[in-house]
Design an enzyme around this catalytic site. Sequence first.
Site, PDB file in Angstrom:
ATOM      1  CB  CYS A   1      -1.577  17.815  18.202  1.00 20.72           C
ATOM      2  SG  CYS A   1      -3.385  17.720  18.094  1.00 20.72           S
TER       3      CYS A   1
ATOM      4  CB  CYS B   1      -4.023  20.103  20.022  1.00 16.52           C
ATOM      5  SG  CYS B   1      -4.521  18.100  20.630  1.00 16.52           S
TER       6      CYS B   1
END
Length: 170
Positions: free
Chosen positions: A62, A65
């Site tokens: 991600c 993230c």
Amino acid sequence: MTAGLLVFVAVRLGPQLGALTGLAPEGPRAPSYALVTLDGDTIHSADLSGKVVVVNFWATWCIPCRLEMPSLEKLHERHHGEDLVVLGFDTDVGNESGVRRFLAERGVTYPVGRATARQRAAFGGIPGIPTTFIVDRSGVIRHKVVGYFAPPALEAAVSRLLDDPAAGVP
């Protein structure tokens, strides 16, 4: 089209503004959970009573993230010992060694464990990665942000809860 855009902006930015200003509505109580960290320790939510807890569901693949992790690490380092706990719940499906390597490369030192389906469901389902919850000292979810949590909003929300040690304590 304009109405749709306004709704989209409100849904995406509303939680950030609520965290930044402290004007977000009070959420539900955080669920009970036990996070088994990659180091083999177990952190029980019941043991975190009286602390402000940042719960972050994330994955190695991600991009948001990855962008958010340095802010979480700085938050952990800056407020270590001030009744703040940052917890990472990894949602990856691969082997643990890849996750360990990923964290080591990024210098992540806050506790991280593998998220279970039960934990994701207990938090009401995780509609996107990352998803971050800020839980107050009494175990109430004060903020939930799906997607990248802007560092100024994250810091403001945590600092506000840390600055009032009596707020939310049962």
